[in-house]
Design an enzyme around this catalytic site. Sequence first.
Site, PDB file in Angstrom:
ATOM      1  N   ASN A 135      -9.041  62.476  62.101  1.00 40.88           N
ATOM      2  CA  ASN A 135      -7.865  63.309  62.348  1.00 40.88           C
ATOM      3  C   ASN A 135      -8.207  64.257  63.492  1.00 40.88           C
ATOM      4  O   ASN A 135      -8.769  63.818  64.474  1.00 40.88           O
ATOM      5  CB  ASN A 135      -7.433  64.020  61.055  1.00 40.88           C
ATOM      6  CG  ASN A 135      -5.964  64.379  61.035  1.00 40.88           C
ATOM      7  OD1 ASN A 135      -5.495  65.076  61.922  1.00 40.88           O
ATOM      8  ND2 ASN A 135      -5.217  63.899  60.059  1.00 40.88           N
ATOM      9  N   GLY A 173       5.734  68.821  64.692  1.00 38.93           N
ATOM     10  CA  GLY A 173       6.074  67.405  64.624  1.00 38.93           C
ATOM     11  C   GLY A 173       6.762  66.975  63.343  1.00 38.93           C
ATOM     12  O   GLY A 173       7.336  65.888  63.288  1.00 38.93           O
ATOM     13  N   ASP A 214       2.623  58.139  61.366  1.00 34.24           N
ATOM     14  CA  ASP A 214       2.167  59.527  61.596  1.00 34.24           C
ATOM     15  C   ASP A 214       0.741  59.562  62.140  1.00 34.24           C
ATOM     16  O   ASP A 214      -0.053  60.422  61.776  1.00 34.24           O
ATOM     17  CB  ASP A 214       2.263  60.351  60.303  1.00 34.24           C
ATOM     18  CG  ASP A 214       2.111  61.846  60.552  1.00 34.24           C
ATOM     19  OD1 ASP A 214       2.206  62.274  61.716  1.00 34.24           O
ATOM     20  OD2 ASP A 214       1.879  62.590  59.570  1.00 34.24           O
ATOM     21  N   ARG A 217      -7.130  77.962  64.975  1.00 34.56           N
ATOM     22  CA  ARG A 217      -8.441  77.350  65.215  1.00 34.56           C
ATOM     23  C   ARG A 217      -9.295  78.098  66.224  1.00 34.56           C
ATOM     24  O   ARG A 217     -10.398  77.680  66.520  1.00 34.56           O
ATOM     25  CB  ARG A 217      -8.255  75.897  65.650  1.00 34.56           C
ATOM     26  CG  ARG A 217      -7.483  75.123  64.623  1.00 34.56           C
ATOM     27  CD  ARG A 217      -7.521  73.636  64.761  1.00 34.56           C
ATOM     28  NE  ARG A 217      -6.642  73.100  63.745  1.00 34.56           N
ATOM     29  CZ  ARG A 217      -5.346  72.872  63.926  1.00 34.56           C
ATOM     30  NH1 ARG A 217      -4.790  73.085  65.087  1.00 34.56           N
ATOM     31  NH2 ARG A 217      -4.599  72.435  62.935  1.00 34.56           N
ATOM     32  N   ASN A 268       2.849  62.663  66.573  1.00 35.25           N
ATOM     33  CA  ASN A 268       3.741  61.604  66.116  1.00 35.25           C
ATOM     34  C   ASN A 268       5.163  61.786  66.649  1.00 35.25           C
ATOM     35  O   ASN A 268       5.601  62.907  66.901  1.00 35.25           O
ATOM     36  CB  ASN A 268       3.796  61.604  64.586  1.00 35.25           C
ATOM     37  CG  ASN A 268       4.334  62.912  64.038  1.00 35.25           C
ATOM     38  OD1 ASN A 268       3.585  63.866  63.891  1.00 35.25           O
ATOM     39  ND2 ASN A 268       5.630  62.981  63.749  1.00 35.25           N
TER      40      ASN A 268
END
Lengths: 267, 549
Positions: B385, B193, B303, B132, B260
């Site tokens: 998200n 995760g 999640d 990113r 999560n």
Amino acid sequence: MRLRSLSLRSILRCAIICSVLAARWPIAYAQGQDRAPQYFQSDIQYGAQIFASQCTSCHGENGDMVPGVNFRAGQFKRVLSDNDLRLTITNGVPGTAMQPFTFGASELTGLVSYLRNMNSFSARGLMVGDPAHGRALFEGAGNCASCHAVNGKGPRVAPDLGDIGALRTAELIHRTLLDPAASMLPSNRPVRAVTRDGKVINGRRLNEDTYTVQLIDEQERLLSLSKADLREFTVLKSTPMPSYKDKFSSQELADLEAYLLSLRGVK
Amino acid sequence: MNPRLRAPCLLLFLVSLIPFSLCAQVTNDRLLHASDEPQNWLTYSGSYASQRYSTLQQISASNVKNLELKWVFQVQSLQKFETTPLVVDGVMYLTQSPNDVVALDAKTGRAFWIYHYATSPASRPCCGIVNRGVAILGDTLFMATVDAHLVAIDAKNGHALWNVKLAEAAAGYAMTMAPLVVKDKVIVGVAGGEFGVRGFIAAFEARTGKEAWRFDTIPKPGEPGHESWRGGDWEHGSAAVWVTGSYDPELNLTYWGTGNPGPDWNPEQRPGDNLYSDSAVALDPDTGKLKWYYQFTPGDPYDYDSVQIPVLVNANWNGAPRKLMLWGNRNGFFYVLDRGTGKFLAGRPFVKVNWASGIDANGRPIITPQPPGVPTFPGIQGGTNWYSPSYSPRTGLFYLSTWENYATIFSGVNADYKEGQRYTGGANASPIPGADNPAGQRQGPVNTYTEALARGAVVALNPETGKQEWKFDMHDVNTSGILTTASDLLFVGGREGYFQSLDARTGALLWKQNLGGEIIAGPMTYQVDGKQYVCIASGNGLFAFALRE
């Protein structure tokens, strides 16, 4: 072929570089190839020192200790092309003592070149290159560090050489030291630009297209110039880098090359 | 020479010897005041407060219709393209998959250099080989890699300066975020995760790469919070960190969201609250010590990662100025926290929610688990998200990309932990027969069922009341980040590939352009030679727009 684990420092400590600097041109062709590759003396010699430190415990100095394999005679079990050789060295041979090795591209080029030319290679007249002394030359008498950085330490006028040993073969490094202008990558050529208002910009070309050119200038600025805004734009084929052919002795050249080959980037 | 002039003249002479490049370096002071130089974009979220807001206003509601494409940079990858570029004094730095850094001219899109990083074949990021963006300090860029290395790169020539390994890629550790530079340190967190890793946030000396501290997001035996785990469950309890945090220099706290607990969907294997999963954590950036935490979804069976961007806002709360943290959570609630103490101030749903009926006064959700086979809202991908939200100090509104009316039928199954293998424990289903589950994966250009599954939107929320001031509906779900500017414009993309500008006060559509590829990144803006640009990644290209001359 079986190799034992690589210790780069130990390799470079005993780097063998030929004192006869003239004979650098293609000297051999391999059998079993789609097309005949060229091998160069510097690569062969670089491969010889890797072989001496990594391969001889299994294959022997003459490359004939493993049954069915004789490098000098060009006898292999499962290798036809140079690419086969590279893959065998890189991946090993499952179920045998030949384990995979993580050599870089220039090391593989050296090893393959040496294995293909063991029959004609002579170690007589060779000298040991000292990378520590090569570094001293790089930073001192060679004046290399006035233009080149090594992993960020130094100026950015010329390319950072911190990974040059991984990017360039021994032969290419040798040729560059003798004839820098002929070996310089086109993307690194010096450029001179004069804007319409007369401002002169000198730098090293990084990229160019029909309408623009990108460079790093003498003040280490990244500049992108529109050619329409320039009164003059010249790509120079000369280079500020001097030839070391007459500046350094054969031993000094060997030392400097050994140092440059030791620069393999940050890991 | 007059002795009184000697010292100033000497200083002037010495200053004249400093190369221009040193003057142009990105200092800590510039990072602290990034909002004061809106021509640049110096951090992933635009500033330490992560408001993704710019004071540029050349592009306005009256002329936004005159935006035209100035250049496109096509990346050499078919992976999802999630980068937010930095711009420093006319030079743009972006990442392309797997872990290349590209420096290009922000005015023309032409490249200066590309740094290629060879990722380990052992790397196994859960959800795409993505990155990113980078962080910068001085003349050095920092990139986190999918094989869990942190690399420093010379911003002038793309040469690697140091490279440190944080964790074993073969065990599922990965990094996809843009790092955060605070003072002399580079801070990152690890993903993984879905592989039962033990998450952590770590800081490294920017100059050398030496690790300065590491904060484990799951406390080990003897540490506070460990009692929220049963037996050895904590060892593979995940709580990964894969989106960039924020920083408040006055409080000297850096804020990060955690993911999560593992296995994702089978809480029977990890009874308890599972601290510090699904939490906001406030750390001392000098030591990594935990100052406070707030857990959004204790013992999460859905999640609902809390890896959203912590948005820092100074605003009135109940009539008094307060240092707030705004958080649009994947679990469907919009939270307001006091960022000095972590105190819960408010939590209200911004999409349809049925896993909890609300948040109690202590900040704990009042859970309403749905019976087996009954859809839970929001679904796996959440009400939102990791998509960057935005806050405009001018409008006082918080802007969020949402998935409306979206559900999943959750079902946990037993999962055996094996290092490097998925450890998720779910047999989940979509409530729409035949439809994609979890609807979070990249779609093709044809879309004929999404309205039954979920709809996307941009919502503008009043932080103080939680009230939705306006909503901009989309057909497909919305995977884009959001940018707002001082001209009260809002820029947002979406999975359909449209890049849009809305009126930040009303939500009215002012301009749109079909870029033809999913937008799953945050827009940013900058200015070069007096011209404002707006930039967004779409499909496999980076697009820069500015006003027509």
